[in-house]
Scaffold this motif. Structure first.
Motif, PDB file in Angstrom:
ATOM      1  N   MET A  50      26.621  54.487  31.322  1.00  0.00           N
ATOM      2  CA  MET A  50      27.778  53.718  31.759  1.00  0.00           C
ATOM      3  C   MET A  50      28.675  53.356  30.570  1.00  0.00           C
ATOM      4  O   MET A  50      28.230  52.698  29.637  1.00  0.00           O
ATOM      5  N   PRO A  51      29.956  53.755  30.576  1.00  0.00           N
ATOM      6  CA  PRO A  51      30.858  53.353  29.491  1.00  0.00           C
ATOM      7  C   PRO A  51      31.097  51.849  29.509  1.00  0.00           C
ATOM      8  O   PRO A  51      31.306  51.257  30.567  1.00  0.00           O
ATOM      9  N   VAL A  52      31.073  51.246  28.353  1.00  0.00           N
ATOM     10  CA  VAL A  52      31.223  49.796  28.260  1.00  0.00           C
ATOM     11  C   VAL A  52      32.602  49.365  28.732  1.00  0.00           C
ATOM     12  O   VAL A  52      32.746  48.371  29.464  1.00  0.00           O
ATOM     13  N   PHE A  53      33.638  50.092  28.307  1.00  0.00           N
ATOM     14  CA  PHE A  53      34.994  49.683  28.678  1.00  0.00           C
ATOM     15  C   PHE A  53      35.203  49.777  30.185  1.00  0.00           C
ATOM     16  O   PHE A  53      35.894  48.951  30.786  1.00  0.00           O
ATOM     17  N   TRP A  54      34.591  50.776  30.832  1.00  0.00           N
ATOM     18  CA  TRP A  54      34.715  50.930  32.283  1.00  0.00           C
ATOM     19  C   TRP A  54      34.000  49.806  33.016  1.00  0.00           C
ATOM     20  O   TRP A  54      34.552  49.188  33.937  1.00  0.00           O
ATOM     21  N   PHE A  55      32.774  49.514  32.604  1.00  0.00           N
ATOM     22  CA  PHE A  55      32.014  48.457  33.260  1.00  0.00           C
ATOM     23  C   PHE A  55      32.644  47.094  33.009  1.00  0.00           C
ATOM     24  O   PHE A  55      32.660  46.228  33.892  1.00  0.00           O
ATOM     25  N   GLY A  56      33.179  46.886  31.820  1.00  0.00           N
ATOM     26  CA  GLY A  56      33.843  45.624  31.525  1.00  0.00           C
ATOM     27  C   GLY A  56      35.067  45.403  32.394  1.00  0.00           C
ATOM     28  O   GLY A  56      35.303  44.297  32.898  1.00  0.00           O
ATOM     29  N   LEU A  57      35.862  46.450  32.576  1.00  0.00           N
ATOM     30  CA  LEU A  57      37.031  46.338  33.450  1.00  0.00           C
ATOM     31  C   LEU A  57      36.626  46.078  34.895  1.00  0.00           C
ATOM     32  O   LEU A  57      37.296  45.312  35.610  1.00  0.00           O
ATOM     33  N   LEU A  58      35.531  46.699  35.347  1.00  0.00           N
ATOM     34  CA  LEU A  58      35.047  46.438  36.703  1.00  0.00           C
ATOM     35  C   LEU A  58      34.628  44.984  36.860  1.00  0.00           C
ATOM     36  O   LEU A  58      34.880  44.366  37.914  1.00  0.00           O
ATOM     37  N   MET A  59      33.980  44.431  35.851  1.00  0.00           N
ATOM     38  CA  MET A  59      33.572  43.032  35.908  1.00  0.00           C
ATOM     39  C   MET A  59      34.781  42.111  35.997  1.00  0.00           C
ATOM     40  O   MET A  59      34.777  41.122  36.744  1.00  0.00           O
ATOM     41  N   VAL A  60      35.824  42.416  35.248  1.00  0.00           N
ATOM     42  CA  VAL A  60      37.039  41.602  35.305  1.00  0.00           C
ATOM     43  C   VAL A  60      37.694  41.713  36.676  1.00  0.00           C
ATOM     44  O   VAL A  60      38.120  40.708  37.263  1.00  0.00           O
ATOM     45  N   MET A  61      37.770  42.939  37.208  1.00  0.00           N
ATOM     46  CA  MET A  61      38.384  43.127  38.514  1.00  0.00           C
ATOM     47  C   MET A  61      37.607  42.403  39.613  1.00  0.00           C
ATOM     48  O   MET A  61      38.212  41.805  40.517  1.00  0.00           O
ATOM     49  N   LEU A  62      36.274  42.427  39.535  1.00  0.00           N
ATOM     50  CA  LEU A  62      35.470  41.824  40.593  1.00  0.00           C
ATOM     51  C   LEU A  62      35.414  40.309  40.461  1.00  0.00           C
ATOM     52  O   LEU A  62      35.800  39.580  41.389  1.00  0.00           O
ATOM     53  N   PHE A  63      34.918  39.812  39.318  1.00  0.00           N
ATOM     54  CA  PHE A  63      34.639  38.387  39.175  1.00  0.00           C
ATOM     55  C   PHE A  63      35.876  37.548  38.874  1.00  0.00           C
ATOM     56  O   PHE A  63      35.823  36.318  38.977  1.00  0.00           O
ATOM     57  N   THR A  64      36.976  38.190  38.497  1.00  0.00           N
ATOM     58  CA  THR A  64      38.198  37.428  38.230  1.00  0.00           C
ATOM     59  C   THR A  64      39.264  37.689  39.294  1.00  0.00           C
ATOM     60  O   THR A  64      39.675  36.775  40.008  1.00  0.00           O
ATOM     61  N   LEU A  65      39.687  38.950  39.425  1.00  0.00           N
ATOM     62  CA  LEU A  65      40.797  39.255  40.326  1.00  0.00           C
ATOM     63  C   LEU A  65      40.371  39.188  41.791  1.00  0.00           C
ATOM     64  O   LEU A  65      41.018  38.508  42.606  1.00  0.00           O
ATOM     65  N   LYS A  66      39.289  39.887  42.139  1.00  0.00           N
ATOM     66  CA  LYS A  66      38.862  39.920  43.535  1.00  0.00           C
ATOM     67  C   LYS A  66      38.340  38.566  44.011  1.00  0.00           C
ATOM     68  O   LYS A  66      38.609  38.161  45.145  1.00  0.00           O
ATOM     69  N   PHE A  67      37.579  37.880  43.175  1.00  0.00           N
ATOM     70  CA  PHE A  67      37.094  36.558  43.568  1.00  0.00           C
ATOM     71  C   PHE A  67      38.263  35.600  43.813  1.00  0.00           C
ATOM     72  O   PHE A  67      38.230  34.788  44.744  1.00  0.00           O
ATOM     73  N   GLN A  68      39.295  35.704  42.976  1.00  0.00           N
ATOM     74  CA  GLN A  68      40.475  34.866  43.197  1.00  0.00           C
ATOM     75  C   GLN A  68      41.200  35.262  44.476  1.00  0.00           C
ATOM     76  O   GLN A  68      41.672  34.400  45.221  1.00  0.00           O
ATOM     77  N   GLU A  69      41.244  36.573  44.765  1.00  0.00           N
ATOM     78  CA  GLU A  69      41.883  37.050  45.987  1.00  0.00           C
ATOM     79  C   GLU A  69      41.101  36.638  47.229  1.00  0.00           C
ATOM     80  O   GLU A  69      41.685  36.305  48.267  1.00  0.00           O
ATOM     81  N   TRP A  70      39.780  36.612  47.144  1.00  0.00           N
ATOM     82  CA  TRP A  70      38.944  36.257  48.286  1.00  0.00           C
ATOM     83  C   TRP A  70      38.746  34.752  48.440  1.00  0.00           C
ATOM     84  O   TRP A  70      38.058  34.302  49.359  1.00  0.00           O
ATOM     85  N   GLY A  71      39.297  33.968  47.546  1.00  0.00           N
ATOM     86  CA  GLY A  71      39.149  32.525  47.629  1.00  0.00           C
ATOM     87  C   GLY A  71      37.841  32.005  47.090  1.00  0.00           C
ATOM     88  O   GLY A  71      37.460  30.864  47.373  1.00  0.00           O
TER      89      GLY A  71
END
Length: 395
Positions: A204-225
């Motif tokens: 697993m590339p670190v930069f790819w997994f790191g971006l996924l973590m940001v998208m999920l735990f920051t952007l998506k969590f904020q979008e889902w309330g």
């Protein structure tokens, strides 16, 4: 053991000296000169003239011949000039690359002080550079003009040590038991799960997994309330509604606030190290379990737990020790990609920023300290071998 440590200390000194030559040579190997990148990151109105660049080169000592500039960087202007004057100034018949006096190549500030730091105000920066051996790295060229490299590194190194130490401890606490259990229960369901996870984590590339973590735990969590985590930095400057700091009532710039900011980068790095280290522990444990002394311990009637813990696990740690000790330089230098993705102000991010701005004093300081830590890590690994494996002795 004492004679071995003395020999290793002498070898380490030689390796560090060779490393300093290589690091300093990188500065002079930059295409167009070390200061060529200063005008690339600014507009046409703010570019430096050739006369200004020449003045900066004189101030930084870049106008000196390579060997003299290296000695000045290593030992300092005051030591080089005092020793040089004691030996004698180079003349036309001395078969040197340059002729004249040592003072001809002093920086203007040092020359105005008479080429010495005697009588200088101890509360201020000395007029003559003291060299990296006395921990004088000079000043930053671009990132923090006017600040010493020591102060710039000091403001970042604490964040990296906290991040990398946390990752290392968590990874070891989990990886070692998982690797042992996976080897003891070879081809079980747990073993297949651990093996699959290891392959995923290593590939697993670190930069790819790191971006996924940001998208999920920051952007998506904020979008889902849902309570979302911060995407970067060390502390929160302003608590926003719906964030995990707001939900848990965490005050900015507290220990809890730092832990929340560490969650994403620590998770990414821990999964990466955990996958590799557990795999190494499993492979080493499988090899040890097949050894004759392990079968002999079982034949004596020892309990399986005692055989695994006392006779097998200790010897199986040797390959893992070799890998983990080289994490010592990483504790200082940081994780470059992870700190960049999460905008974490640590040594890895500082190294990338310094490279991008051609701030060579900072780059050279980080490389030199990392080189010292690498040779120290090799010595620590050799000493740990004698602790882990009683069969190894350095006499």
């Amino acid at each position: 053991m004492t004679s071995y440590l003395i020999r290793r200390a002498l070898q380490m000194i030689m390796v560090v000296i060779v490393a300093t030559i290589a690091i300093f040579a990188l500065l002079h190997a930059v295409p167009g000169g070390p200061l060529s990148g200063l005008n690339m990151a600014v507009g046409a109105k703010n570019r430096l003239s050739p006369q200004e660049i020449a003045r900066i080169e004189q101030t930084l000592g870049l106008n000196k011949p390579f060997y003299l500039a290296y000695l000045t960087w290593l030992l300092g202007e005051d030591w080089v000039d005092e020793v040089g004057n004691a030996i004698g100034n180079p003349g036309p018949t001395d078969k040197m690359y340059v002729t004249g006096t040592w003072a001809d190549f002093q920086s203007p500030v040092c020359a105005a002080a008479g080429g010495t730091n005697r009588g200088a105000d101890p509360t201020k920066t000395p007029p003559c550079s003291r060299g990296i051996l006395r921990w004088d790295w000079g000043e930053s060229w671009a990132l923090a003009r006017g600040q010493t490299v020591t102060s710039v590194i000091g403001s970042r190194v604490k964040n990296t040590i906290i991040l990398m130490t946390t990752v290392t401890v968590i990874s070891l606490v989990i990886a070692v038991p998982i690797g042992i259990i996976s080897a003891v229960r070879q081809y079980s369901k747990l073993d297949y799960v651990v093996t699959t996870f290891s392959f995923f984590g290593i590939a697993m590339p670190v930069f790819w997994f790191g971006l996924l973590m940001v998208m999920l735990f920051t952007l998506k969590f904020q979008e889902w309330g849902l309570p979302y985590f911060p995407s970067g930095d060390v502390f929160t400057t302003r608590v926003t509604a719906g964030s995990i700091q707001d939900v848990l009532n965490i005050e900015p710039r507290t220990l809890s606030d730092r832990i929340v900011h560490l969650f994403l980068p620590v998770t990414v790095l821990t999964l990466l190290y955990l996958a590799g280290w557990s795999r190494f522990m499993r492979s080493s444990m499988l090899e040890v379990l097949r050894q004759d002394y392990v079968r002999t311990a079982r034949a004596k009637g020892l309990r399986e737990r005692a055989v695994v813990a006392k006779h097998a696990a200790r010897n199986a740690l040797i390959p893992l020790v070799t890998i983990v000790v080289f994490q010592i330089p990483g504790i200082f230098s940081g994780a470059i990609l992870t700190e960049t993705i999460f905008n974490y102000p640590g040594m890895g991010r500082l190294f990338i920023d310094a490279l991008g701005r051609d701030d060579w004093p900072i780059v050279m300081a980080i490389l030199f300290i990392s080189a010292i830590l690498v040779v120290i890590a090799t010595l620590v690994g050799d000493v740990l071998y004698t602790i882990v494996d009683p069969r190894i002795r350095f006499e």
